[in-house]
Design an enzyme around this catalytic site. Structure first.
Site, PDB file in Angstrom:
ATOM      1  CG  HIS A   4      27.719  63.179  24.927  1.00 19.72           C
ATOM      2  ND1 HIS A   4      27.322  62.621  23.734  1.00 19.72           N
ATOM      3  CD2 HIS A   4      28.552  62.277  25.502  1.00 19.72           C
ATOM      4  CE1 HIS A   4      27.898  61.440  23.588  1.00 19.72           C
ATOM      5  NE2 HIS A   4      28.638  61.201  24.658  1.00 19.72           N
TER       6      HIS A   4
ATOM      7  CE1 TYR B 196      22.971  59.786  17.753  1.00 26.30           C
ATOM      8  CE2 TYR B 196      21.940  57.779  16.974  1.00 26.30           C
ATOM      9  CZ  TYR B 196      23.073  58.473  17.349  1.00 26.30           C
ATOM     10  OH  TYR B 196      24.290  57.847  17.312  1.00 26.30           O
TER      11      TYR B 196
ATOM     12  N   GLY C 134      25.633  72.946  21.224  1.00 22.23           N
ATOM     13  CA  GLY C 134      24.826  73.304  20.061  1.00 22.23           C
ATOM     14  C   GLY C 134      24.547  72.174  19.094  1.00 22.23           C
ATOM     15  CG  HIS C 135      26.965  68.972  18.361  1.00 19.89           C
ATOM     16  ND1 HIS C 135      27.392  68.483  17.156  1.00 19.89           N
ATOM     17  CD2 HIS C 135      27.983  69.719  18.848  1.00 19.89           C
ATOM     18  CE1 HIS C 135      28.631  68.894  16.922  1.00 19.89           C
ATOM     19  NE2 HIS C 135      29.015  69.647  17.941  1.00 19.89           N
TER      20      HIS C 135
ATOM     21  CB  CYS D  43      31.079  64.078  17.326  1.00 19.02           C
ATOM     22  SG  CYS D  43      31.082  65.766  16.669  1.00 19.02           S
TER      23      CYS D  43
ATOM     24  NE  ARG E  19      24.291  78.076  21.712  1.00 19.67           N
ATOM     25  CZ  ARG E  19      24.368  78.962  20.711  1.00 19.67           C
ATOM     26  NH1 ARG E  19      23.814  78.672  19.525  1.00 19.67           N
ATOM     27  NH2 ARG E  19      24.956  80.125  20.885  1.00 19.67           N
TER      28      ARG E  19
END
Length: 538
Positions: A183, A475, A112-113, A175, A109
């Protein structure tokens, strides 16, 4: 031989005994894992302060600090046996070595997104390797590069670059609390992708801990593995840091937000957007957000609102010339435009109030948290006008889900689909993100809102990519399939979702995975599988 029939009381006693033995074995195994971590930590960088067990008062706060989807922050959510919040690269090495030795699943992690919680949830015994302490950022303006550790967040990256230069930036997400590790591992797109491509298109080196605990850079890992970690997910090792190329930005950029409802000719504007947004100047990115709001002309009725939010790498005068010629239906005026620095545009796109200082980008806590579901699609042909009219009706019927349309074109159409694992390049007009958020608790609410999201996704089936229906790895969407990583079925299960995410790049990723991690240590419910035992990789 006479068959012995056990009495119910004996069976019950045996069941309790089996459960106790199983529990006792797990406890001893986890204690042994904990001890292994301590034993494999160098005296110069002891690991004990980085370990958080359920017996520590810090455990819950560390676990919950980076849960960004409240669906996975309930009392019934599976919890890790412990958390290693690595403070030194040797802690990462120890975590890998000991997890392999004890056959314990590792979840990695950074911010955490992960939309499906795959970086901090599992249905088998697991621990979390948390990267948030490894967040250093070393910007070198002279070479126009920076080394960024995986635990940094995007806001920190942007802020540290802007500290050194007003004319440098980096193409990444809007974000600011998203972690660099997650990312970049999925590609990394943002509002400068039409000018400079994805984040991974601007990564030139990396430091990675492989399955054997070795620290490798681009030269020592080789070009195949370096290719795989730039968009292929967290299936190949633990990336400690990335070396990125900074990109030039003007001292003054322009942002705007224009809203139109159906009563204000939103259909005309949306129709033109889908024909024009991917063809406009490469320095102009216009995101289209479609949501349902109350009608201002019909009391008690709902309507669809189209919001056009943009970043232009230049001044407003030139921007108005571009939109007047290429997108007059937007009806953009000078008063709609705000000129500011690039770093302040990052704050603007982060939805912070006007006048918020850029230092807000260092805040690791998101503005809001909720339960959520996300899905994605790619569009290759404009949606016919009658399709748009039908879409408005469906959205008003469902009401809660909304969509972000992100235009392609420019640099995204120039970079080959095989340049990185991220394959969605030329031929795609825009990407759809389906967004549903809710604050109600409980399984019934979760099922209800997830179903609404799926209904909108299903409705758009005729208008999106096909065979396969493409999806964006960042996503994350478990509706596409999951993998139990059985050696017999793991490849076929992985291919079910892998083709949607990676298209023809999937098989190359599998071959690299099989070479560098043949026992499939780095795995999650949607990771790259290894080839079955009967397959050989040259």
């Amino acid at each position: 031989m006479e068959m012995v029939i056990l009495k119910p009381a004996v069976i019950s006693l045996l069941s309790v005994l089996v459960l106790y033995i199983s529990w006792s074995w797990r406890v001893n195994s986890h204690e042994s894992f904990h001890q292994c971590l301590l034993n494999n930590s160098p005296p110069s960088h002891p690991i004990f302060q980085a370990i958080h067990t359920p017996q520590n008062s810090s455990y819950s706060s560390v676990l919950q600090s980076y849960i960004r989807n409240l669906r996975f922050n309930t009392s019934s959510t599976p919890k890790p046996v412990l958390i290693v919040a690595a403070m030194h690269e040797s802690h990462v090495q120890a975590a890998i070595i000991c997890a392999k030795m004890h056959n314990l699943q590792m979840k990695i992690r950074s911010g955490g997104h992960d939309y499906e919680g795959l970086s901090y949830v599992s249905n088998v015994p697991f621990f979390i390797l948390d990267m948030f302490n490894l967040r250093s950022i070393d910007v070198d303006i002279e070479s126009e590069t920076a080394w960024v550790q995986a635990g940094a967040i995007l806001g920190e990256v942007f802020y540290r670059i802007a500290e050194k230069s007003k004319t440098h930036g980096f193409p990444a997400g809007v974000c600011p609390t998203v972690g660099v590790g997650g990312h970049f591992s999925a590609g990394g797109y943002g509002n400068m992708m039409r000018k400079y491509g994805l984040s991974v298109d601007n990564i030139v080196d990396a430091k990675l801990v492989d399955v054997n605990g070795r620290i490798l850079d681009r030269n020592s890992m080789g070009e195949d593995l370096f290719w795989a970690i730039r968009g292929g997910g967290a299936s190949f090792g633990v990336v400690l840091a990335y070396k990125i190329n900074l990109v030039p930005v003007p001292e003054t950029v322009t942002v705007f937000k224009v809203e139109k409802t159906l009563e204000q000719d939103a259909t005309d504007a949306v129709d033109k957007w889908q024909h024009a947004a991917h063809k406009l100047d490469d320095g102009l990115f216009i995101r289209l957000v479609l949501d349902v709001v109350n009608s201002s002309t019909q009391t008690g009725e709902k309507t669809v609102r189209a919001t056009f939010i943009a970043l232009f790498l230049g001044g407003s005068e030139r921007l108005l010339t571009i939109t007047d010629e290429g997108f007059p239906e937007l009806e953009l005026t000078r008063s709609d435009c705000t000129e500011l620095s690039w770093i302040d545009s990052v704050v603007y796109w982060g939805s912070f109030p006007a006048g918020t200082p850029a230092s807000v980008l260092l805040d690791r806590t998101p503005l809001t948290l909720s339960s959520l579901k996300r899905k994605s699609d790619y569009v290759k042909e404009p949606i016919p006008r009658e399709g748009l009219e039908g879409l408005w009706k469906k959205m008003i019927e469902l009401e809660r889900p909304y969509m972000n349309f992100n235009p392609y074109g420019g640099k995204m159409h120039e970079i080959p689909a095989t340049a990185s694992p991220f394959p969605h390049r030329d031929g795609n007009l825009w990407k759809i993100q389906y967004v549903t958020n809710w604050n109600e608790e409980g399984v019934d609410a979760e099922n209800y809102y997830i179903d609404l999201t799926r209904q909108l996704y299903d409705y758009l089936t005729p208008y999106v990519s096909k065979n396969p229906r493409q999806s964006f790895l960042a996503y994350r969407d478990l509706d596409l399939g999951t993998n139990n990583h059985n050696f017999e079925t793991g490849y076929s299960e992985g291919r079910a979702y892998g083709i949607n995410y990676f298209l023809e790049n999937f098989d190359r990723l599998v071959e690299i995975k099989t070479k560098v991690d043949p026992d499939n240590f780095f795995r999650n419910e949607q990771s790259i599988p290894v080839l079955p035992p009967l397959h050989d990789v040259e």
